[in-house]
Structure formats: C-alpha cells, structure tokens
Write a protein that holds these residues in place. Structure first.
Motif, PDB file in Angstrom:
ATOM      1  N   GLN A  57       5.667   6.022   6.078  1.00 41.00           N
ATOM      2  CA  GLN A  57       5.835   6.018   4.611  1.00 41.00           C
ATOM      3  C   GLN A  57       6.379   7.346   4.095  1.00 41.00           C
ATOM      4  O   GLN A  57       6.856   7.416   2.962  1.00 41.00           O
ATOM      5  CB  GLN A  57       4.506   5.695   3.917  1.00 41.00           C
ATOM      6  N   CYS A 101       0.050  -1.169  -1.797  1.00 48.34           N
ATOM      7  CA  CYS A 101       0.648  -0.230  -0.847  1.00 48.34           C
ATOM      8  C   CYS A 101       1.431   0.800  -1.639  1.00 48.34           C
ATOM      9  O   CYS A 101       2.140   0.449  -2.581  1.00 48.34           O
ATOM     10  CB  CYS A 101       1.581  -0.994   0.087  1.00 48.34           C
ATOM     11  N   LEU A 102       1.310   2.068  -1.244  1.00 47.85           N
ATOM     12  CA  LEU A 102       2.022   3.123  -1.975  1.00 47.85           C
ATOM     13  C   LEU A 102       3.540   2.972  -1.838  1.00 47.85           C
ATOM     14  O   LEU A 102       4.284   3.511  -2.652  1.00 47.85           O
ATOM     15  CB  LEU A 102       1.571   4.512  -1.491  1.00 47.85           C
ATOM     16  N   HIS A 143      -4.313  -2.339   7.663  1.00 43.44           N
ATOM     17  CA  HIS A 143      -3.087  -2.223   6.857  1.00 43.44           C
ATOM     18  C   HIS A 143      -2.240  -1.037   7.355  1.00 43.44           C
ATOM     19  O   HIS A 143      -1.020  -1.157   7.511  1.00 43.44           O
ATOM     20  CB  HIS A 143      -3.491  -2.045   5.381  1.00 43.44           C
ATOM     21  N   GLU A 144      -2.900   0.096   7.621  1.00 47.87           N
ATOM     22  CA  GLU A 144      -2.164   1.296   8.042  1.00 47.87           C
ATOM     23  C   GLU A 144      -1.626   1.161   9.463  1.00 47.87           C
ATOM     24  O   GLU A 144      -0.506   1.596   9.752  1.00 47.87           O
ATOM     25  CB  GLU A 144      -3.046   2.546   7.927  1.00 47.87           C
ATOM     26  N   HIS A 147       1.520  -0.641   9.446  1.00 41.08           N
ATOM     27  CA  HIS A 147       2.671   0.215   9.094  1.00 41.08           C
ATOM     28  C   HIS A 147       3.296   0.831  10.345  1.00 41.08           C
ATOM     29  O   HIS A 147       4.513   0.991  10.422  1.00 41.08           O
ATOM     30  CB  HIS A 147       2.222   1.368   8.186  1.00 41.08           C
TER      31      HIS A 147
END
Ligand code: NI
Length: 179
Positions: A57, A101-102, A143-144, A147
């Motif tokens: 990210q 999510c950012l 979730h991470e 990514h």
C-alpha cells in the motif's frame, strides 16, 4: 536496535494500481531499511487513521504489514510489525465484518472470513513470534496478509459491486489529480 530517526508519512496507493496486485517477496533479513519502513508505515496508519497497513500500500513489494486494532483511545496502543506473516491455523467458525481499506477510501462491505486465526511471523527483533488472534485482530491480520498476495477485500464481492467501487476509485483519483 538501531536509532530509527524521525518517522515520515508515506503516500498510500489508491486502487486501482498494479502495485496493489503483486505477490510480495519474503523478507530475508530485518534490515535497518525495513525497520524504517515499518516505523513509517505505523505512523502513516495511525495518521490515516486505520488499524492495519500492508507494505504494497506504500509501494513496497515486501511481505510486511503493521497493525494495531486497539480502538479505545483511553487504552494503551499495541502496534505490531509482522514480517513474512503466515497463517498457521484457522477456526472453523466464521465471522462477518464490515471491512474497509486505506487504499479504497470510504468504501465498506461485509466480508466473511475465519473468526480466529493463528499467525506466525518474524518480528522487528528478528525472532519468530506466533499468536492467536480473534475479533477485529483476526479479520485485520487476514485482510493485510491478503494484500501481500495482491488480494483486496473487494475481490470477495460480486463482480458488479467490485466494478462499482473500482469506478468510484477511478473517479476519486481523477479528481485528486486535478487538485
Ligand atoms: Ni487494506
């Protein structure tokens, strides 16, 4: 541990971006450069604010993420830095959580995942850690880790919902580029 110096906010990539779709590389060794990246990522996550942030990210294709799911402002923070995180166990029980999510600002959707997980990772200290996570911590860790494999929470939604969100993000990026 080496002196890390002042932390810097790093720009967060917004979906759609090819860098968010890459499978990240394992970390061979926790170097000072990676410690700085982790400190910057924590600062960037708290500033956003968010409860988790993965290296891709901020444009870094390394298997690294940071999280702190303590949401109570009165409680002591609990920042965790995870290199090469691996899920070693998942509960049969599942849980639905409204995720965001950012990299997909202001979009939320329900995602179902195992309710509890065990995660093994390499810490900032270079040692192996393993911990059982439940609740928001378990959702966030999954979730991470997604990514790091180029997967976003919208990949669990129907193609139509995913397309709608992607179009909104494309517009957001166009608007931001115009200033
Ligand atoms: Ni995310």
């Amino acid at each position: 541990m080496a002196y890390i110096g002042p932390m810097t906010l790093r720009p967060i990539l917004i979906h759609p971006d090819p860098r968010l779709k890459k499978v990240c590389d394992p970390v061979a060794e926790v170097t000072d450069e990676l410690r700085v990246a982790a400190a910057d990522m924590l600062e960037t996550m708290y500033d956003a604010p968010g409860v988790g942030l993965a290296a891709p990210q901020v444009g870094l294709t390394k298997r690294l993420f940071v999280m702190d799911c303590i949401k109570d402002p009165e409680a002591a923070p609990r920042p965790i830095v995870l290199f090469n995180p691996e899920i070693t166990w998942t509960s049969e029980a599942r849980n639905v959580y409204e995720e965001g999510c950012l990299s997909i600002p202001e979009q939320y959707a329900e995602v179902e995942r195992p309710a509890e997980v065990r995660v093994r990772w390499l810490g900032l200290d270079g040692a192996t850690h393993e911990e059982h996570f439940a609740g928001l911590w378990a959702t966030c860790a999954q979730h991470e880790i997604d990514h790091l494999d180029g997967r976003l929470f919208i990949d669990y939604l129907s193609p139509l919902k995913r397309q709608l969100i992607t179009r909104k993000m494309e517009k957001l990026k166009r608007d931001r580029a115009r200033g």
